[in-house]
Write an enzyme that holds these catalytic residues in place. Structure first.
Site, PDB file in Angstrom:
ATOM      1  N   VAL A 490      65.765 107.438  -0.120  1.00 28.20           N
ATOM      2  CA  VAL A 490      64.563 108.266  -0.333  1.00 28.20           C
ATOM      3  C   VAL A 490      63.502 108.087   0.744  1.00 28.20           C
ATOM      4  O   VAL A 490      62.596 108.901   0.869  1.00 28.20           O
ATOM      5  CB  VAL A 490      63.940 108.023  -1.735  1.00 28.20           C
ATOM      6  CG1 VAL A 490      64.782 108.667  -2.821  1.00 28.20           C
ATOM      7  CG2 VAL A 490      63.730 106.541  -2.002  1.00 28.20           C
ATOM      8  N   ASN A 516      61.318 107.727  -9.126  1.00 26.97           N
ATOM      9  CA  ASN A 516      61.267 106.400  -9.756  1.00 26.97           C
ATOM     10  C   ASN A 516      61.563 105.257  -8.791  1.00 26.97           C
ATOM     11  O   ASN A 516      61.116 104.138  -9.001  1.00 26.97           O
ATOM     12  CB  ASN A 516      62.282 106.396 -10.916  1.00 26.97           C
ATOM     13  CG  ASN A 516      62.585 105.012 -11.414  1.00 26.97           C
ATOM     14  OD1 ASN A 516      61.712 104.352 -11.975  1.00 26.97           O
ATOM     15  ND2 ASN A 516      63.807 104.545 -11.186  1.00 26.97           N
ATOM     16  N   TYR A 582      52.241  95.941  -2.783  1.00 26.57           N
ATOM     17  CA  TYR A 582      52.876  96.804  -3.789  1.00 26.57           C
ATOM     18  C   TYR A 582      51.846  97.777  -4.370  1.00 26.57           C
ATOM     19  O   TYR A 582      52.092  98.989  -4.468  1.00 26.57           O
ATOM     20  CB  TYR A 582      53.474  95.927  -4.896  1.00 26.57           C
ATOM     21  CG  TYR A 582      54.218  96.691  -5.972  1.00 26.57           C
ATOM     22  CD1 TYR A 582      55.256  97.561  -5.654  1.00 26.57           C
ATOM     23  CD2 TYR A 582      53.888  96.518  -7.319  1.00 26.57           C
ATOM     24  CE1 TYR A 582      55.943  98.248  -6.646  1.00 26.57           C
ATOM     25  CE2 TYR A 582      54.573  97.199  -8.317  1.00 26.57           C
ATOM     26  CZ  TYR A 582      55.599  98.062  -7.980  1.00 26.57           C
ATOM     27  OH  TYR A 582      56.274  98.734  -8.968  1.00 26.57           O
ATOM     28  N   LYS A 586      51.252 102.187  -4.357  1.00 30.31           N
ATOM     29  CA  LYS A 586      51.364 102.739  -5.716  1.00 30.31           C
ATOM     30  C   LYS A 586      50.078 103.474  -6.103  1.00 30.31           C
ATOM     31  O   LYS A 586      50.125 104.507  -6.788  1.00 30.31           O
ATOM     32  CB  LYS A 586      51.663 101.620  -6.723  1.00 30.31           C
ATOM     33  CG  LYS A 586      53.119 101.177  -6.710  1.00 30.31           C
ATOM     34  CD  LYS A 586      54.042 102.244  -7.323  1.00 30.31           C
ATOM     35  CE  LYS A 586      55.445 101.716  -7.546  1.00 30.31           C
ATOM     36  NZ  LYS A 586      56.343 102.743  -8.099  1.00 30.31           N
ATOM     37  N   ALA A 612      53.829 101.923 -16.015  1.00 27.91           N
ATOM     38  CA  ALA A 612      54.557 100.932 -16.804  1.00 27.91           C
ATOM     39  C   ALA A 612      54.241  99.537 -16.286  1.00 27.91           C
ATOM     40  O   ALA A 612      53.801  99.367 -15.155  1.00 27.91           O
ATOM     41  CB  ALA A 612      56.050 101.204 -16.700  1.00 27.91           C
TER      42      ALA A 612
END
Ligand code: ZN
Length: 684
Positions: A490, A516, A582, A586, A612
């Site tokens: 991806v 995802n 991270y 995000k 989540a």
């Protein structure tokens, strides 16, 4: 066509069933039924049937003569003894005394005489099997036989090829009248080895399963040899534009044009799954100068019409740089197809006194010179079946045109078979699942949240494409769900383009993207190597942009809206120590989700994210959980349930949240939290 009979194999299959108490005649019947069913050029997807006449004991222990005949819904290639239900023979033979019998009464009489009331409906060709005296009877729609008898001089050709080996039965729709006619024809040719039902197929008979099977293969091979010997013409190709648009680029446009708008204001559509095929035989067929003649004649055998309708739609070759022109002419052609279909319905329904209800006027097969064939169905399975059936028709018509001119049954017969209640029953009805007719693409789909999401969406009725770095792992998840697994990196735009092209060829386009794929990089933000941060941005931000762009592109071509779903993270709103590499991308991805909501809302594309936290997965392995819980002096359960609900959150819980957002038709720009409750990460 190869004769697959093996004495050893026949014995093995039969003995295994006999040991389980199955009647020996039925046991060997299963073996040759499978041999016939495993050859697609003989029978396809529920087509064809076989029978054996034998004796069985009823509940009183009395021996009765029965006909074990293929049951509706069973596929010959994988048949088991219950797929050949036993019907009392004597009462079936009594029916031959009648002059007329309606389809409903025939089905009822067959059901009433089953030894097992739970058995499936015996085939619609049961009476034909019953009225012939032979012990073993095989029936197929063999391609070479159809090529011979689907001709203006089909009868003479069959006579020339087979002499008196076979009796010829004129075309009559399956049912009581055909069974009576076949019986009558047989009585005047009692020594024939089989029967050709003109424009329909072939029956072969025998005292043993082997004899009936050998005769079937022999007759089919005789037809094949004749065709090979007397083939005169081959297709002349039409002049096509030099540069033709790929199937993947065409498919979403076609898919959008075929969608039925149920409520424009509410953006509700009845969509279709579209599968593309382009092998050499298909290409020779669609590229020929005479395509508009031989492809518009009708079906090669009646039961194809429930899968492909009588006539396919032909579109012009789409030239590179002129996709807009193609789209306009395709739109007009689909409208014209609908008008012609409506006229076909009305003139025939009028003939029947107006008792039928019109089915949708959407083509099931679209032929595009230079591009290939597109087959249409309400599920991926239906589309694949329509594609197989259409490929078979192409094989038959190609052979028929080599030796003469393809001819089908008349308009009225085409209608009667498409609108025959017994054929429609084969398709099954029932409510559609919530995501029926939709295509969902899941990245990072081979494990954890991705795999759970693929399963949840497939359960909701979507056709799923699972993308992952590892194609084998993606397929292992997708295959059992009836979906496709594709290799995709991806972070590489070219790899994303390839994967989305494959989805378009396989399903026609995309309705729902679940972006995802991700991985957690760590480091204290002031010391962390730039490379770590950039690598994380590649996967945790740019990859989301790569796939969203590709999805939105196809959605825009379909013009039926769409849904983007991003896997954001708790880190996107609530930074944890040393998780900057991270959390930063995000956070950008969360913003990306909202940007898509803003920029594409006007064409009905929604964009939402799931937030989540602390899910057991490739990102949070069992080892990591052990280390972290220990470091905090907690048990694993206390660590994983460190939330307001005091319970571990699973990949399935996240999948449910994605599904809920996909179904929330009026939600866009939203974030759904799935973390068991973490007030520090709660969004304002
Ligand atoms: Zn048939």
């Amino acid at each position: 066509m190869k004769n697959l009979w093996s004495d050893a194999e026949a014995r093995k299959v039969a003995d295994a069933y006999i040991a389980k108490g199955i009647n020996p005649d039925l046991a060997i019947r299963v073996y040759t039924t499978r041999l016939l069913g495993s050859e697609p050029k003989l029978v396809l997807h529920g087509g064809g049937n076989t029978s054996v006449k034998t004796k069985m004991r009823d509940v009183l222990g009395q021996e009765v003569e029965v006909l074990c005949v293929k049951g509706s819904g069973w596929d010959m290639g994988v048949i088991e003894p219950p797929g050949l239900p036993a019907v009392r023979l004597a009462p079936l033979l009594e029916l031959a005394k009648l002059d007329e019998l309606s389809d409903e009464d025939m089905v009822n009489a067959q059901r009433c005489n089953l030894l097992d009331s739970n058995a499936p409906n015996p085939s619609v060709e049961t009476l034909l099997h019953a009225f012939l005296p032979h012990k073993f009877i095989d029936h197929t729609h063999a391609n070479p036989i159809l090529a011979l008898c689907d001709q203006p001089n089909g009868e003479a050709l069959c006579r020339e090829v087979f002499g008196n080996r076979v009796a010829l039965v004129p075309y009559i729709m399956p049912g009581f009248a055909l069974a009576k006619k076949a019986q009558q024809v047989f009585e005047s040719h009692p020594n024939c080895e089989g029967m050709i039902l003109l424009k329909h197929g072939i029956f072969s008979f025998g005292d043993t399963a082997k004899q009936a099977y050998d005769r079937m293969l022999d007759l089919v091979n005789q037809a094949e040899a004749y065709i090979a010997k007397s083939a005169k013409k081959s297709f002349t190709s039409a002049g096509l534009p030099k540069n033709i648009v790929s199937a993947a680029e065409v498919a979403p446009t076609l898919r959008g044009l075929c969608a039925i708008t149920e409520d424009a204001e509410q953006r509700q559509y009845k969509r279709w799954i579209i599968e593309h095929r382009d092998n050499q035989a298909v290409m020779d067929y669609v590229n020929s100068r005479d395509l508009s003649r031989y492809s518009q004649v009708g079906v090669v055998t009646p039961d194809h019409s429930i899968r492909t309708k009588a006539i396919p739609l032909i579109l012009p070759a789409p030239e590179v740089g002129k996709l807009e022109d193609f789209s306009r002419s395709a739109e007009k052609a689909i409208k014209d197809f609908g008008s012609a279909y409506r006229a076909f319905f009305e003139r025939n329904n009028h003939r029947l006194g107006g008792i039928k209800k019109m089915l949708d006027p959407i083509p099931r097969v679209i032929l595009v010179p230079g591009v290939g064939m597109f087959a249409i169905g309400k599920t991926a399975k239906d589309a694949a079946i329509a594609a197989d059936v259409a490929e078979n028709a192409i094989d038959v018509i190609t052979m028929a045109e080599k030796i003469g001119t393809f001819e089908s049954i008349p308009d009225a017969d085409l209608f009667d078979i498409e609108y025959w209640s017994l054929e429609q029953a084969k398709l099954g009805k029932g409510a559609e699942p919530p995501l029926g007719r939709q295509v969902a693409v899941i990245t990072g789909g081979a494990s954890g949240i991705g795999a759970a999401t693929a399963k949840a969406f497939a359960r909701a009725g979507a056709a799923v494409a699972v993308l992952d770095l590892d194609a084998a792992k993606a397929s292992a998840v997708a295959k059992p769900l009836g979906g496709i697994g594709l290799a995709c990196n991806v972070t590489d735009p070219a790899s994303v383009t390839d994967a989305f092209a494959a989805v378009a060829r396989h399903f026609g386009g995309i309705d729902i993207l679940i972006s995802n794929a991700g991985a957690a990089w760590q480091g204290r933000i002031g010391d962390v190597d730039d490379k770590v941060l950039r690598d994380s941005f590649e996967l945790n931000f740019f990859s989301h942009q790569n796939v969203a762009k590709a999805a939105v592109n196809q959605m825009a071509a379909q013009k039926t809206g769409g849904c983007l779903l991003f896997n954001a993270s708790k880190q996107a709103v609530n930074p944890g120590p040393n998780f900057g590499p991270y959390g930063l991308p995000k956070a950008a991805t969360l913003f990306l989700s909202r940007q898509y909501a803003v920029d594409y809302g006007d064409i009905g594309i929604r964009s939402n994210a799931v937030n989540a936290d602390r899910i057991r997965s490739g990102l949070l392995t069992n080892d990591m959980i052990a280390t972290r819980s220990k470091a905090r002096g907690l048990s694993e359960a206390e660590y994983m349930g460190g939330n307001l609900l005091k319970t571990e959150v699973t990949a399935e819980n996240v999948a449910e949240a994605f599904l809920a957002l996909a179904l929330a038709e009026k939600s866009t720009g939203a974030v759904l939290t799935v973390d068991g409750g973490n007030i520090a990460a709660a969004l304002r």
